[in-house]
Scaffold this motif. Structure first.
Motif, PDB file in Angstrom:
ATOM      1  N   UNK A  32       0.834  -1.203   0.000  1.00 14.03           N
ATOM      2  CA  UNK A  32       0.000   0.000   0.000  1.00 14.03           C
ATOM      3  C   UNK A  32       0.874   1.260   0.000  1.00 14.03           C
ATOM      4  N   UNK A  33       1.886   1.247   0.852  1.00 12.91           N
ATOM      5  CA  UNK A  33       2.820   2.387   0.908  1.00 12.91           C
ATOM      6  C   UNK A  33       3.438   2.660  -0.456  1.00 12.91           C
ATOM      7  N   UNK A  34       3.940   1.589  -1.067  1.00 12.84           N
ATOM      8  CA  UNK A  34       4.618   1.723  -2.364  1.00 12.84           C
ATOM      9  C   UNK A  34       3.653   2.188  -3.448  1.00 12.84           C
ATOM     10  N   UNK A  35       2.522   1.500  -3.517  1.00 16.14           N
ATOM     11  CA  UNK A  35       1.573   1.794  -4.594  1.00 16.14           C
ATOM     12  C   UNK A  35       1.041   3.219  -4.475  1.00 16.14           C
ATOM     13  N   UNK A  36       0.665   3.617  -3.261  1.00 19.54           N
ATOM     14  CA  UNK A  36       0.119   4.969  -3.115  1.00 19.54           C
ATOM     15  C   UNK A  36       1.197   6.017  -3.417  1.00 19.54           C
ATOM     16  N   UNK A  37       2.435   5.697  -3.070  1.00 19.01           N
ATOM     17  CA  UNK A  37       3.523   6.628  -3.405  1.00 19.01           C
ATOM     18  C   UNK A  37       3.707   6.718  -4.920  1.00 19.01           C
ATOM     19  N   UNK A  38       3.628   5.589  -5.603  1.00 24.07           N
ATOM     20  CA  UNK A  38       3.814   5.598  -7.061  1.00 24.07           C
ATOM     21  C   UNK A  38       2.627   6.266  -7.759  1.00 24.07           C
ATOM     22  N   UNK A  39       1.424   6.056  -7.247  1.00 28.08           N
ATOM     23  CA  UNK A  39       0.254   6.742  -7.832  1.00 28.08           C
ATOM     24  C   UNK A  39       0.442   8.258  -7.689  1.00 28.08           C
ATOM     25  N   UNK A  40       0.932   8.683  -6.533  1.00 29.06           N
ATOM     26  CA  UNK A  40       1.233  10.113  -6.319  1.00 29.06           C
ATOM     27  C   UNK A  40       2.308  10.591  -7.292  1.00 29.06           C
ATOM     28  N   UNK A  41       3.356   9.788  -7.424  1.00 30.93           N
ATOM     29  CA  UNK A  41       4.489  10.163  -8.282  1.00 30.93           C
ATOM     30  C   UNK A  41       4.021  10.372  -9.721  1.00 30.93           C
ATOM     31  N   UNK A  42       3.240   9.415 -10.225  1.00 32.69           N
ATOM     32  CA  UNK A  42       2.754   9.495 -11.610  1.00 32.69           C
ATOM     33  C   UNK A  42       1.771  10.662 -11.754  1.00 32.69           C
ATOM     34  N   UNK A  43       0.830  10.776 -10.815  1.00 33.16           N
ATOM     35  CA  UNK A  43      -0.175  11.849 -10.898  1.00 33.16           C
ATOM     36  C   UNK A  43       0.480  13.222 -10.843  1.00 33.16           C
ATOM     37  N   UNK A  44       1.444  13.376  -9.946  1.00 34.86           N
ATOM     38  CA  UNK A  44       2.115  14.666  -9.792  1.00 34.86           C
ATOM     39  C   UNK A  44       2.918  15.017 -11.041  1.00 34.86           C
TER      40      UNK A  44
END
Ligand code: ZN
Ligand code: MN
Length: 258
Positions: free
Chosen positions: A239-251
């Protein structure tokens, strides 16, 4: 009307409307069909790339084109190698040509903001080439305002998340992460039904020399095909990784396109 962001789940005129009226960003996930050990499915790379693209598209206003599932040849020291059963690699020319064709078609549809989301390490330079050629050739044909952003969804991981993901175990290096803690944890979070935790291998880390050999040496790669053990992986780490990557891509996509 379906609120889906997946291009394959909406009619053509709704897709057209979202591009024309909502300035939708069109995402193109690219993955691989590649073995990921005994415990993860062969579609891990394209499934995760598509997952990231879908979540980002929902956040920033986008449409996700069907993924380029097959991808660049798996390499021994980063993906377990091209010789493994199930691993189904494309010739680099094919990947470049296929991605190029898809990008040109999206440009023809009217898409002017395209995000290529890569989920397979070996694709990198071939996707650069496809993006470069598509933009160049569309511009020559009069499409002057098309921009393409390309990134590995895991382009960057924060030190805090790395610390939590590798609490108590030493980090083998991203090259050896194939089928290891990161991918296992992300799949446990996103697709738990497709992970068999009882089959996670725990073999010695491979000791690769600083070069490649052709033909490949199958004995360089652990029997499972994983390059490090995913044993410590949990859905919470995922969850930590995925939510961070979703943020990274979205940002990243927002910064360029919104
Ligand atoms: Zn992978
Ligand atoms: Mn891969």
């Amino acid at each position: 009307m379906s609120a889906s962001v997946m291009m394959s789940e909406i009619p053509w005129n709704e897709y057209q409307r979202r591009i024309a009226e909502e300035d939708a960003i069109v995402f193109v996930p690219v993955g691989a069909v590649e073995q990921h050990g005994y415990h993860l499915p062969l579609g891990t790379d394209w499934m995760m790339a598509t997952y990231m693209a879908r979540r980002a598209a929902e956040r920033v206003g986008g449409v996700v084109a069907p993924p380029v599932m097959y991808a660049a040849r798996s390499q021994v020291r980063t993906g377990g190698g091209p010789h493994r059963c199930g691993t189904t690699s494309l010739n680099a020319e094919t990947l470049i040509a296929m991605t190029y064709d898809v990008l040109c078609e999206l440009g023809r549809h009217g898409a002017r903001k395209i995000a290529v989301i890569d989920g397979h390490f070996e694709n990198r330079f071939f996707l650069d080439e496809a993006c470069y050629r598509a933009q160049r050739d569309l511009e020559a044909r009069g499409v002057r305002d098309l921009r393409i952003l390309k990134m590995l969804y895991a382009e960057r991981i924060s030190p805090e998340t790395m610390e939590k993901a590798y609490a108590g175990v030493s980090f083998p290096g991203l090259d050896l992460e194939h089928g290891g803690i990161l991918e296992t944890a992300m799949m446990l979070y996103c697709y738990p039904d497709l992970v068999d935790v009882s089959k996670i291998p725990d073999e010695a880390l491979p000791d690769f020399p600083p070069y490649d050999l052709f033909p490949v040496r199958p004995d360089w790669v652990p029997a499972s095909g994983c390059l490090s053990s995913g044993k410590p992986a949990t859905a919470e780490i995922g969850k930590l990784l995925v939510e961070e990557f979703v943020d990274l891509v979205s940002t990243a996509v927002s910064a360029e396109f919104r």
